[in-house]
Design a protein around this motif. Structure first.
Motif, short mmCIF file in Angstrom:
data_model
loop_
_atom_site.label_atom_id
_atom_site.label_comp_id
_atom_site.label_asym_id
_atom_site.label_seq_id
_atom_site.Cartn_x
_atom_site.Cartn_y
_atom_site.Cartn_z
N ASN A 86 -9.16 4.25 -4.40
CA ASN A 86 -9.14 3.12 -3.47
C ASN A 86 -9.37 1.81 -4.21
O ASN A 86 -8.73 0.80 -3.87
CB ASN A 86 -10.20 3.31 -2.37
CG ASN A 86 -10.11 2.20 -1.35
OD1 ASN A 86 -9.08 2.01 -0.71
ND2 ASN A 86 -11.19 1.45 -1.19
N GLN A 87 -10.22 1.81 -5.21
CA GLN A 87 -10.46 0.58 -5.98
C GLN A 87 -9.18 0.14 -6.69
O GLN A 87 -8.83 -1.04 -6.65
CB GLN A 87 -11.59 0.80 -7.01
CG GLN A 87 -11.89 -0.44 -7.85
CD GLN A 87 -12.46 -1.59 -7.03
OE1 GLN A 87 -13.47 -1.43 -6.36
NE2 GLN A 87 -11.81 -2.75 -7.07
N GLN A 88 -8.49 1.07 -7.35
CA GLN A 88 -7.24 0.73 -8.03
C GLN A 88 -6.19 0.25 -7.04
O GLN A 88 -5.45 -0.71 -7.31
CB GLN A 88 -6.70 1.95 -8.80
CG GLN A 88 -7.56 2.35 -9.97
CD GLN A 88 -7.16 3.72 -10.53
OE1 GLN A 88 -6.81 4.63 -9.78
NE2 GLN A 88 -7.23 3.86 -11.84
N VAL A 107 0.65 15.08 -1.23
CA VAL A 107 1.10 16.31 -1.89
C VAL A 107 1.16 16.11 -3.40
O VAL A 107 1.20 14.98 -3.88
CB VAL A 107 2.50 16.76 -1.39
CG1 VAL A 107 2.50 17.03 0.10
CG2 VAL A 107 3.56 15.73 -1.74
N GLY A 108 1.20 17.22 -4.10
CA GLY A 108 1.50 17.20 -5.53
C GLY A 108 2.94 17.66 -5.69
O GLY A 108 3.35 18.66 -5.11
N LEU A 109 3.73 16.92 -6.43
CA LEU A 109 5.13 17.29 -6.63
C LEU A 109 5.22 18.26 -7.80
O LEU A 109 4.73 17.98 -8.88
CB LEU A 109 5.98 16.04 -6.91
CG LEU A 109 6.01 15.02 -5.78
CD1 LEU A 109 6.81 13.79 -6.19
CD2 LEU A 109 6.56 15.62 -4.50
N ILE A 149 0.84 -1.20 0.00
CA ILE A 149 0.00 0.00 0.00
C ILE A 149 0.87 1.24 0.00
O ILE A 149 0.67 2.17 -0.80
CB ILE A 149 -0.97 0.00 1.21
CG1 ILE A 149 -2.07 -1.05 1.00
CG2 ILE A 149 -1.57 1.39 1.43
CD1 ILE A 149 -2.94 -1.29 2.22
N LEU A 150 1.86 1.29 0.88
CA LEU A 150 2.74 2.46 0.96
C LEU A 150 3.51 2.67 -0.34
O LEU A 150 3.64 3.81 -0.81
CB LEU A 150 3.71 2.31 2.14
CG LEU A 150 3.08 2.37 3.53
CD1 LEU A 150 4.11 2.03 4.59
CD2 LEU A 150 2.43 3.72 3.78
N ALA A 151 4.00 1.60 -0.92
CA ALA A 151 4.75 1.72 -2.18
C ALA A 151 3.86 2.28 -3.29
O ALA A 151 4.28 3.19 -4.03
CB ALA A 151 5.33 0.36 -2.58
N ARG A 152 2.63 1.78 -3.40
CA ARG A 152 1.72 2.27 -4.45
C ARG A 152 1.32 3.71 -4.21
O ARG A 152 1.28 4.51 -5.15
CB ARG A 152 0.47 1.39 -4.54
CG ARG A 152 0.67 0.04 -5.17
CD ARG A 152 1.07 0.11 -6.64
NE ARG A 152 0.00 0.71 -7.42
CZ ARG A 152 0.18 1.63 -8.37
NH1 ARG A 152 1.37 2.05 -8.69
NH2 ARG A 152 -0.85 2.13 -9.03
N ASP A 206 1.87 6.89 -6.62
CA ASP A 206 0.72 7.62 -7.15
C ASP A 206 -0.25 7.92 -6.02
O ASP A 206 -1.09 7.09 -5.68
CB ASP A 206 0.03 6.80 -8.25
CG ASP A 206 -1.17 7.51 -8.86
OD1 ASP A 206 -1.44 8.68 -8.50
OD2 ASP A 206 -1.85 6.88 -9.70
N GLY A 207 -0.14 9.09 -5.44
CA GLY A 207 -0.99 9.48 -4.34
C GLY A 207 -2.43 9.75 -4.73
O GLY A 207 -3.30 9.90 -3.87
N ARG A 208 -2.70 9.81 -6.04
CA ARG A 208 -4.07 10.07 -6.51
C ARG A 208 -4.78 8.80 -6.95
O ARG A 208 -5.88 8.86 -7.47
CB ARG A 208 -4.02 11.07 -7.67
CG ARG A 208 -3.57 12.45 -7.20
CD ARG A 208 -3.56 13.43 -8.32
NE ARG A 208 -4.89 13.52 -8.90
CZ ARG A 208 -5.42 14.60 -9.42
NH1 ARG A 208 -4.71 15.71 -9.47
NH2 ARG A 208 -6.62 14.61 -9.94
#
Length: 156
Positions: free
Chosen positions: A25-27, A56-58, A13-16, A20-22
């Protein structure tokens, strides 16, 4: 800070999320092999425990006119708790300072500073950084280009 034990699913979960923080939840659930409800529960637990601190957005610094990166080493006149606290409070208020670390070795602090030009750096140096009480020495190196820049922690 949490000392929660992370299992293999938490690590996935953390790696994904770091990639991609956006992600929906389904993906995310599909990617880590859970159904959506337990996946969301795990994400919430990671947030509540402080392991996930935020999203955040980078932004590309050069794209917003911040093309100069300086690494600044600071020595203080004295390293007592009062002077350390005063310095840390001062640099925390400087928007140009992206990172500040208390160091061992020759420098007391190392800063990563982003500005738009060398003249902006000079203004920052002359009118802000050297005005902080207790600063005795400033040494600066300018980055030519990034070689490795990561935001994702190696949690796996």
């Amino acid at each position: 800070m949490s000392n929660q034990r992370l299992d293999a699913i938490d690590i996935r979960i953390l790696a994904r999320l770091q990639a991609d923080g956006r992600i929906t939840n389904q993906q995310l659930a599909d990617a880590v092999g859970l159904s959506p409800s337990p996946c969301l529960r795990r994400v919430r637990q990671l947030e509540e425990s402080g392991i996930i601190q935020g999203y955040v957005g980078l932004v590309d610094p050069a794209a917003v006119g911040l093309g100069v990166t300086a690494f600044v080493r600071i020595r203080l006149e004295q390293q007592d708790d009062t002077r350390l606290s005063l310095f840390e409070a001062a640099v925390a208020d400087f928007p140009e300072v992206m990172e500040c670390y208390l160091m061992t070795g020759e420098a007391d602090y190392q800063l990563r500073v982003l500005v738009g030009s060398l003249s902006e750096f000079e203004d920052f140096l002359r009118h802000k950084l050297t005005k902080v009480a207790g600063v005795s020495q400033v040494t600066t190196s300018f980055a030519l280009r990034p070689v490795v820049y990561k935001t994702a922690l190696p949690v796996g």
